[in-house]
Design an enzyme around this catalytic site. Sequence first.
Site, PDB file in Angstrom:
ATOM      1  N   LYS A 277       1.391   6.317   0.190  1.00 16.71           N
ATOM      2  CA  LYS A 277       0.178   5.492   0.201  1.00 16.71           C
ATOM      3  C   LYS A 277      -1.028   6.328   0.617  1.00 16.71           C
ATOM      4  O   LYS A 277      -2.097   6.265  -0.010  1.00 16.71           O
ATOM      5  CB  LYS A 277       0.344   4.327   1.180  1.00 16.71           C
ATOM      6  N   ASN A 278      -0.876   7.127   1.668  1.00 18.00           N
ATOM      7  CA  ASN A 278      -2.005   7.874   2.218  1.00 18.00           C
ATOM      8  C   ASN A 278      -2.427   9.047   1.335  1.00 18.00           C
ATOM      9  O   ASN A 278      -3.459   9.682   1.596  1.00 18.00           O
ATOM     10  CB  ASN A 278      -1.690   8.355   3.633  1.00 18.00           C
TER      11      ASN A 278
ATOM     12  N   CYS B 200     -10.223  -2.878  13.360  1.00 18.39           N
ATOM     13  CA  CYS B 200      -8.862  -2.453  13.069  1.00 18.39           C
ATOM     14  C   CYS B 200      -7.995  -2.705  14.285  1.00 18.39           C
ATOM     15  O   CYS B 200      -8.389  -2.404  15.404  1.00 18.39           O
ATOM     16  CB  CYS B 200      -8.844  -0.967  12.716  1.00 18.39           C
TER      17      CYS B 200
ATOM     18  N   ARG C 199     -11.906   3.411  14.437  1.00 14.55           N
ATOM     19  CA  ARG C 199     -11.848   4.504  13.467  1.00 14.55           C
ATOM     20  C   ARG C 199     -13.282   4.734  13.004  1.00 14.55           C
ATOM     21  O   ARG C 199     -13.681   4.266  11.940  1.00 14.55           O
ATOM     22  CB  ARG C 199     -10.937   4.143  12.291  1.00 14.55           C
TER      23      ARG C 199
ATOM     24  N   ASP D  35       1.864   7.727  12.973  1.00 16.71           N
ATOM     25  CA  ASP D  35       2.419   6.679  12.110  1.00 16.71           C
ATOM     26  C   ASP D  35       3.933   6.522  12.257  1.00 16.71           C
ATOM     27  O   ASP D  35       4.520   5.609  11.677  1.00 16.71           O
ATOM     28  CB  ASP D  35       2.080   6.954  10.638  1.00 16.71           C
TER      29      ASP D  35
ATOM     30  N   ARG E  25       1.302  -3.622   2.710  1.00 13.83           N
ATOM     31  CA  ARG E  25       0.254  -2.614   2.502  1.00 13.83           C
ATOM     32  C   ARG E  25       0.829  -1.203   2.387  1.00 13.83           C
ATOM     33  O   ARG E  25       0.179  -0.323   1.820  1.00 13.83           O
ATOM     34  CB  ARG E  25      -0.762  -2.652   3.647  1.00 13.83           C
TER      35      ARG E  25
END
Length: 426
Positions: free
Chosen positions: A27-28, A122, A127, A314, A406
Amino acid sequence: MAPFKTAKFKIEGGKPLDGEVCISGAKNAALPILLATILTKDEIVLHNVPDLADVKTSFELLKQLGKQCSYDKNLGTAVISGCVTSKVASYELVKTMRASIMALGPLTAFLGEAAVSLPGGCAIGARPVDLHIKGMKELGADIILDDGYIKAVAPGSERLKGGHINMDKVSVTGTENLMMAATLADGETIIENAALEPEIVDLAKCLRAMGAKIKGDGTSRICIEGVKELHGCEHTVVADRIEAGTYLIAGIATHGIVRCVNTLPSTLDVLLQKLKQANAIIEVDGTTITADMRNRRILPVDIVTAPHPGFPTDMQAQFTVLNSLADGVSSVTETIFENRFMHIAELNRMGAHLEIRGNVVICSGVKMLKGAQVMSSDLRASASLVIAGLAAEGTSIVDRIYHMDRGYEHIEAKIRNLGGTIERIY
């Protein structure tokens, strides 16, 4: 009107996960690469694009900007074409995906101007976008904040200028945004204190395939020589190291054996070392990683999160579950985000003995977690609660799993394929 019902996971735990799981594209990596298609009018073909909510939001944003997008979720292939015709990334889309801020650089570089909504709050902490703004100013952009939007204009509304950018803080999205902006800038750009993540290397690989001149990606000093235009290309998105790590930990937490295929093991070096310290048998064979925890006790492991190549933030929540089941006491120190312990109270509801002391969690291992009703607060917290549910005795209900959608492709199918019992309920 009937109340809106969010999806939940119902998990029957206590069974070892056993089998093979195919790891999806990251995803990133996919999100910035999709936004990089703004930089050309030519067709871009992307493979290994994961079927995720954030990816779908990226398609919507690109369409809003004037691009044409097609996506075959079965093949994982996306085709992006056409020229951006709008400079505005609206609040309606940016609020659902913070990564939308990365439209600022390519839009300004390609159109000469951009208006990108400020992201909302968030759950895992601040961020700030100031690194993005400061870097764009170094590239010659005039920037104002107006009506909740970051409005950027290139010199003479034409091309950005190469610059020497010294990042005050290591930022993955900041590095990616400025890399994309610099590809079409006039002259050379040097980004100092750049982030080192594998996803940045993958973005640079795609940009080079589009004709960009980039050197130094994967190091703290990236050099980019601007070109007049970029062209189409074909690119395969790198494997998701966080998804791979999540399934490896799920296998270890349930005392099973899990093989992750289609991985890039070199991006997981630090995590694999820690899993070995936890007493798992880890084997790497090409693009396959196997974790075997059958008839083995989990040992406590101290971890400290850090920017790549350190232990990834993460993976912190998932590893905390492992430590909660370890034979002894360990610590988990979070140095990246100031509010990334919202899963701790939920794990304690399941019988874990976890104590927060500032930015450190002291983990006193227990023999067994118990099924409970728990609630997700963010993407990786969701993953930790699912792992805990799979390892726990009895039934767990994990609420607010829209976070999970997500970042984890087809998670129920993958877990069931490993022998886990999980279903989506409303």
